[in-house]
Scaffold this motif. Structure first.
Motif, PDB file in Angstrom:
ATOM      1  N   GLN A  90       0.816  -1.207   0.000  1.00  0.00           N
ATOM      2  CA  GLN A  90       0.000   0.000   0.000  1.00  0.00           C
ATOM      3  C   GLN A  90       0.854   1.263   0.000  1.00  0.00           C
ATOM      4  N   ASP A  93       1.692   2.468  -3.773  1.00  0.00           N
ATOM      5  CA  ASP A  93       0.754   3.251  -4.583  1.00  0.00           C
ATOM      6  C   ASP A  93      -0.075   4.224  -3.743  1.00  0.00           C
ATOM      7  N   SER A  95      -2.005   3.830  -1.245  1.00  0.00           N
ATOM      8  CA  SER A  95      -3.361   3.396  -0.908  1.00  0.00           C
ATOM      9  C   SER A  95      -3.469   3.002   0.561  1.00  0.00           C
ATOM     10  N   ASN A  97      -4.286   2.569   4.299  1.00  0.00           N
ATOM     11  CA  ASN A  97      -5.473   2.938   5.068  1.00  0.00           C
ATOM     12  C   ASN A  97      -5.233   2.756   6.559  1.00  0.00           C
ATOM     13  N   VAL A 443      -1.806   6.750 -10.618  1.00  0.00           N
ATOM     14  CA  VAL A 443      -1.750   7.258  -9.247  1.00  0.00           C
ATOM     15  C   VAL A 443      -1.291   8.711  -9.263  1.00  0.00           C
ATOM     16  N   LYS A 449      -1.224  12.982   1.431  1.00  0.00           N
ATOM     17  CA  LYS A 449      -0.505  11.711   1.439  1.00  0.00           C
ATOM     18  C   LYS A 449       0.918  11.836   1.997  1.00  0.00           C
TER      19      LYS A 449
END
Length: 471
Positions: A90, A93, A95, A97, A443, A449
């Motif tokens: 994760q 990219d 992603s 969480n 992406v 981020k």
């Protein structure tokens, strides 16, 4: 007591006194039991060994902090995104969480270390030491480690709970919500300035000396854009003459080179020791290898082909820091972490948190930002010369700035610096978006981020903690 890697084997039973719970709704040891246990120098020394042992944890310098500092950048990647449930995948990219185990592990294990250091600092004043200077040194060590852990937390999560005291009820401090970053940085600098006064000048293996605290303070100041004070802090290390560069890039890493002259602070590991199922080795050597190459190889943190191709001809670091898997689908990997001969995830290589090369290049950075560009190039060329390269052709402040940043990429690959460097430069978003565009990925990231989500386990435990934007 000399806190080297073998000392850790003596404290395995003691470490059972500390909590292993998932959430932060407990302290490492209760007030009553702490009062009974910390009654003399020997007991406190065992507790201090437990603080150092916490840094070995896989959620910290055993694996996760190194991975998050590299895989988030453009120079390394995750071979199989689904490995370990996507913990590192994760990061690749963006992603990640709030339920990602890596996010929770770094948070939880950092606060365990902080809690342990807080307990020592709360108790040490009332304990009589045979040597008062040793007691002073221990106070400096605990403040250094607390500062290091908070520096990681604030860079990774933004505002975080600031806890500097030991209390009977954990809710006395974890119910306070998140502390603004500026206040956390103030505490980090206070701890490091105290540590500079309390630590000895001479380095002892496995422990920080004054130079480590000065170097970390310089890093903290650079990160905040305080180039003037950073120059003063880093120059103090250079002028101390306590540290020197290893003669060649082949003499820095690996078990045979441990304790060399350029190490300011390391987390120690030892392969082949097993006490009641507890190993003292590092998982990095195994898990940072291409899958199938060794036991428990996971393909984490592998250098990209573009990164390998960007090394200059004759750069000794390409051969000394990187190797290639000779299999049918070869991948490169970092050789800075040795694989154990005794089993998976039991490598003997220490993790070098601060080394003198880092000091020199950050010193060059601070010099350049303080308009001392000629001196900055002198420092930069010291590192290039050791790597078998000609002097830089950069002359202007902007050119030298770019040259120093490029040099750091090749020097510190695999050590967990790249993502923090990009964030410090203020280029993380633009560099990563350009990388994704060039590789045909859809992406794209924004400023949200730049930090990780707060772990879901912490949100579930403490209603005063709020989630970061974008998660």
């Amino acid at each position: 007591m000399n806190f080297n890697k073998y000392t850790f084997l003596m404290v395995v039973v003691f470490l059972g006194l500390f909590s292993c719970e998932e959430e932060l709704d407990i302290v490492p040891i209760t007030e009553k039991s702490a009062n009974n246990f910390y009654s003399n120098e020997q007991e406190l020394e065992s507790a201090i060994a437990g603080v150092y042992a916490q840094l070995q944890n896989g959620g910290l310098y055993g694996l996760d902090l190194i991975g998050v500092g590299e895989i988030s950048g453009e120079d390394s990647f995750e071979e199989i995104a689904a490995n370990d449930g996507g913990r590192f995948g994760q990061l690749d990219d963006f992603s990640t969480n709030a339920g990602n185990d890596l996010v929770g592990d770094i948070w939880r294990e950092s606060y365990k270390g902080i809690q342990r250091a807080n307990t020592i600092l709360n108790r040490v004043t009332d304990i009589e030491y045979e040597d008062d200077s040793r007691k002073t040194n221990r106070i400096g060590e605990m403040k250094f480690i607390r500062a290091l852990l908070y520096f990681n937390l604030v860079r990774l999560y933004g505002d975080v709970p600031l806890v500097t005291t030991e209390t009977e009820s954990p809710f006395d401090f974890f119910g306070q919500g998140r502390t603004p970053m500026a206040q956390v940085y103030t505490q980090i600098e206070t701890d490091l300035n105290d540590a500079i006064q309390d630590l000895p000048e001479a380095k002892e293996s496995g422990k920080p000396a004054r130079g480590a605290a000065q170097a970390l303070l310089g890093d903290v100041q650079l990160t905040q854009g305080n180039f003037s004070d950073a120059l003063t802090s880093l120059e103090a290390v250079v002028n101390s003459s306590e540290y020197t560069l290893a003669a060649t890039t082949a003499e820095i890493f690996g078990v045979a080179n441990e304790g060399n002259s350029e190490i300011l602070f390391e987390v120690q590991f030892a392969s082949g020791f097993n006490v009641d199922g507890s190993f003292e080795g590092s998982p990095a050597g195994s898990q940072f290898r291409p899958s199938g190459t060794t036991a428990n190889a996971k393909g984490h943190n592998l250098p990209t082909q573009d990164f390998i191709d960007s090394y200059d001809a004759g750069d000794t670091r390409l051969n000394d820091y990187v190797a290639v898997d000779p299999g049918a689908n070869p991948f490169y990997f970092s050789t800075k972490y040795e694989v154990s001969t005794t089993g998976a995830d039991d490598g003997g290589s220490d993790h070098l948190i601060i080394r003198y090369t880092d000091v020199i290049l950050k010193y060059a950075e601070a010099l350049n930002e303080n308009n001392q560009t000629a001196e900055a190039t002198t420092q930069l060329n010291v590192i290039r010369t050791r790597a078998g390269l000609a002097a830089t052709t950069a002359t202007t402040q902007g050119e030298v700035r770019d040259a120093i940043r490029q040099e750091r990429r090749f020097e510190f690959f695999g050590e967990g610096h790249r993502w923090f460097d990009l964030k410090r430069y203020g280029t993380a978003v633009s560099v990563m978006n350009a990388f994704f565009s060039n590789t045909g990925s859809n992406v794209a990231i924004d400023d949200n981020k730049l930090i990780l989500p707060i772990p879901q386990s912490q949100l579930d435990t403490d209603s005063s903690i709020t989630q970061n934007p974008g998660y």
